[in-house]
Design an enzyme around this catalytic site. Structure first.
Site, mmCIF file in Angstrom:
data_model
loop_
_atom_site.group_PDB
_atom_site.id
_atom_site.type_symbol
_atom_site.label_atom_id
_atom_site.label_comp_id
_atom_site.label_asym_id
_atom_site.label_seq_id
_atom_site.Cartn_x
_atom_site.Cartn_y
_atom_site.Cartn_z
ATOM 1 N N SER A 1 3.743 -41.066 65.821
ATOM 2 C CA SER A 1 5.045 -41.215 65.174
ATOM 3 C C SER A 1 5.660 -42.580 65.426
ATOM 4 C CB SER A 1 6.010 -40.130 65.677
ATOM 5 O OG SER A 1 5.538 -38.852 65.356
ATOM 6 N N LYS B 1 -1.086 -37.232 66.800
ATOM 7 C CA LYS B 1 0.007 -37.454 65.861
ATOM 8 C C LYS B 1 0.720 -38.701 66.337
ATOM 9 C CE LYS B 1 4.544 -35.879 64.358
ATOM 10 N NZ LYS B 1 5.655 -34.933 64.366
ATOM 11 N N GLY C 1 2.634 -39.538 61.824
ATOM 12 C CA GLY C 1 3.688 -38.745 62.456
ATOM 13 C C GLY C 1 5.001 -38.826 61.718
ATOM 14 N N SER D 1 9.141 -31.799 68.075
ATOM 15 C CA SER D 1 10.426 -32.481 68.280
ATOM 16 C C SER D 1 11.472 -31.981 67.297
ATOM 17 C CB SER D 1 10.257 -33.992 68.106
ATOM 18 O OG SER D 1 9.409 -34.510 69.098
ATOM 19 N N ASN D 2 11.067 -31.801 66.040
ATOM 20 C CA ASN D 2 12.022 -31.336 65.047
ATOM 21 C C ASN D 2 12.319 -29.854 65.187
ATOM 22 O OD1 ASN D 2 12.762 -33.571 63.116
ATOM 23 N ND2 ASN D 2 10.565 -33.853 63.368
#
Lengths: 297, 297, 297, 297
Positions: free
Chosen positions: B167, B165, B192, B46-47
């Site tokens: 988040s 993960k 996450g 996502s980042n």
């Protein structure tokens, strides 16, 4: 370049067979839809499973739709991508292949950052660079983002932004958009669901892009015509009668339900692409009952 | 094929320059990160703005990361797509180019239909066909979907699904996953977000995939090491100290903030791709103050 | 007037019988709870069905609890009302009857207007006029409002605001509160659910006000003690073991589930007041299995 | 006992002065409203700050309203409480004092447990025991609960449940209720906000209970009359013109905004009770501009 968008259009389901887009099935469906009063078609919108298709498949679908498009009907492509650049690119490729306009959802992966400033820049950049007019697509069910009326009013000033499909179902907001934006053909506010078609028309909407129009094109067109001709009681009666069927093929059973319903009413529906699951037998039976009650089968 | 995932990994920001992925900048960043105790890297998570990149760009990024990967560090690729088929395809392409594992978000456009049955089939199909182990990625901030602990327990039985993960920040849920799934190396529950790193470790998490580890790799690794060696007071102190900085580069200022912070701490960040807007000057000043207070600059 | 809040307290279920508060049952429950390591009790909190009780009933409950309160244990009353004035009034009536402190939820009917400014004024007004110390109660599950860490930091400066019960489960936020507010006994951050007890302790929380402590007082206290004495592995093991039971008596089956569980473990639970429905037979069986698996019966 | 509910009613703001209900101000407001075409009044609804009033104050308000109620106008009391028992009690007290019907919100503190079964039992119990007819009140903005059309259809079978005020703004749902429930006077579907008045009328709604009718009673009645007489264009024009003012006194500035607007248009508004904050000067100026643009001042 003036485009007038009036009446009813279905965001058509994409027919798959053996994992591929079934262009023959698409043609057959179009031939049938062409005999109704539909104003045109939206290819690879939310109900067309755009997110399950690659670029090649999308463009080939524009080709097939264009080849089967009678004069006077519109072809709109759902070219929204998460990035501004990719959206511009896909929009212009669709334009080259014959799309008359593009319906562009709000980018939404980073939804908390999609404030009015970010969305404004996104749509203005696209509008500046697109070779066809664009329509905004507000569909919070899928995106988590509802386009604000004040943003619509501001975007409507761009000559290449000619309308919005509002699927939020927030009818006050639909009214606020109509009150704030210039009238057609400068800007068209379109109902994004048959669930609020008549209410939207009562406020001045130009028409609707309706999943239900896939399976009930004549009925959706009749509501529009009845309303335009002042037959309010008829419009109201039909609107109320279709609500359950509309819910079933949208929020209720989703795209898989829409496709099952297409099969039931004589079009080709088929299965959605995974991870969407096809309807189970119980769900199909329930759906069939709802369609019967609405006189659609 | 057993993979042990322990410690801290950043989902690295993708460096863009002139609209292109800046592979030289990526290499420089990796060289610096390589000197820290990071256990590996996640590319195009996502980042990493996966949703703003095309397939070519993603695979080229695997190449560059692989070429600069010291022995013993892991390379994980964020190969989740909306369709099951596309996810399998991208996962195996990334595998060919050298990815050790794949981090796969929940498909989410049709979120109302992504119930446990649909998600289960999606992940099992991928796990069966993927040439590398896969990790589930639950990130409701972006997807609107939180993977349920009972689904995790069920998926964890597949030998090729080796972790998650999480988040969500729902720490009870993280605990439920740890309680329900087999222990590492069969299955790894990973924090996450740095916001719940120490709490997750206290419950038995194997490590974390943390945006903050882009800009504070040593500090994130220190929390992990301190905790593992029983230095609870030190771990707690550092965890509390980093919370504001973590918030700033995640929920607060988002990817644009993470990239601005990278620039501030001496890595290359650059701007995100539109529609994400870069930080304004006021935001940069606020961010700088927060990073200073956390002793990161 | 310094109050130290440390350890575990249950927000006790209010026993009803024939439509009335059953004070004899309450006494019996208290006698059993008194033999455990609980630090005190919260009467008419969310789990005590405050919203289903009138003022007379609430004050009579303070009386009974006070009469059965061993020295050294605290009595906290859930005196939050929607209006500031009503909250002050109820708080001071509870104080007269012997409550040591008040736990005050965020007003929430007009939730969109309960911004930091409105909440700040609300709590400061109450703190100024209350004759006993107050604790903030953040419980978005019921109220839709999550109290922001920066507001907590600001409120914590008032000498009569001595803590917060955070039931949000947002553990990063719990950490931010601990980082931002002064340490105990000035201000106490308390876990609001057993689901995040150990994670909160790992960050420095002073204890917890836990629904689960109604039915598992010893176990909840043991997690607290184990953690405080550095027995991290034991604390972790017990925390993980209790998660399913905690979920069952909170989000899972709600107040009706908590009351059924009380009956199962040997306390008096009884039925909740309508509109809350008592558990059906299937739900009871499922609950019993969960409690057995957690060794609570 | 048949009650016909047709036309427009305001849920009137409760006038406070020096912390007390200002009955003289209430009388003056009612005298002015009585000269308009309003069909009646709702006392202590959401806009009447019911949650900020105690039982005495509510009943005294019924008295004053009743004393100033011209023949032919209805008096409806907002008697919903969180517990079923308390709701029955308050409803019958209001009935004794002269209320014609009761508007009863969904209990909502334990919102996750307020499924159709719980709500059904709640409303049926009340309907059985209430001495006056009751209306369901669906207001998810405040309660987090939207009453489902299928539940409405089921409840509508009870002879003492005569309608619903739907403030959700979900116009498809309003249609589904109209389609599923028997027609007036058995059951009345009422718009719960002026934002969807005309759309609801177009679908067959009986009228509306509208915050905006506090400050624009004539205009709201005109939309209703125009629609009923087939003057669709006029109705539409006025509906669109009022949208911004409606938003300002509801979602925009809330109860404090409604009260400020009352002051501006010549009624008595005053301040809301804390924790609601009165409007600041900037907000007042903005509100004044909006009201001017709508020709309300």
């Amino acid at each position: 370049m003036e485009l007038r968008i009036e009446g009813i259009m279905p965001p058509i389901a994409t027919p798959f067979s053996d994992g591929r887009v079934a262009h023959d099935r698409l043609r057959e469906n179009l031939e049938r839809w062409n005999k109704t009063g539909l104003a045109g078609y939206v290819v690879f919108g939310s109900n067309g499973e755009a997110v399950h298709m690659d670029q090649e498949e999308k463009l080939a679908m524009v080709d097939t739709a264009k080849q089967n498009l009678p004069q006077g009907k519109l072809l709109i492509a759902g070219t929204g991508c998460q990035s501004t650049e990719a959206t511009v690119r896909l929009t212009n490729l669709a334009a080259e292949r014959g799309a008359d306009a593009a319906l562009i959802f709000t980018p939404h992966y980073y939804k908390a950052k999609m404030d009015n400033a970010a969305l404004k820049k996104h749509y203005l950049t696209i509008a500046d660079r697109a070779h066809i007019p664009i329509l905004i697509y507000s569909v919070p069910q899928f995106t988590g983002i509802s386009v604000a009326p004040e943003l619509v009013a501001s975007l409507a000033e761009h000559p290449n932004i000619i309308g919005i499909k509002d699927s939020s179902g927030n009818i006050a907001q639909v009214g606020e958009m109509i009150a704030a934006a210039p009238p057609p053909p400068s800007f068209h506010v379109l109902a994004g669901s048959a669930g609020h078609l008549l209410p939207a028309l009562a406020l001045g909407a130009s028409g609707g892009i309706l999943a239900l129009a896939n399976i009930a094109p004549k009925e959706c067109c009749k509501i529009f015509d009845d309303f335009r001709r002042g037959r309010h009681a008829e419009a109201r009666e039909l609107q109320l009668k279709l609500l359950a069927a509309n819910k079933a093929v949208t929020a209720g059973f989703g795209v898989a339900g829409l496709k099952a319903a297409l099969d039931m009413v004589g079009y080709y529906g088929g299965d959605p692409r995974p991870p969407l699951l096809p309807l189970g037998e119980d769900q199909r039976n329930e759906l069939r009952k709802i369609l019967k009650k609405a006189n659609l089968i």
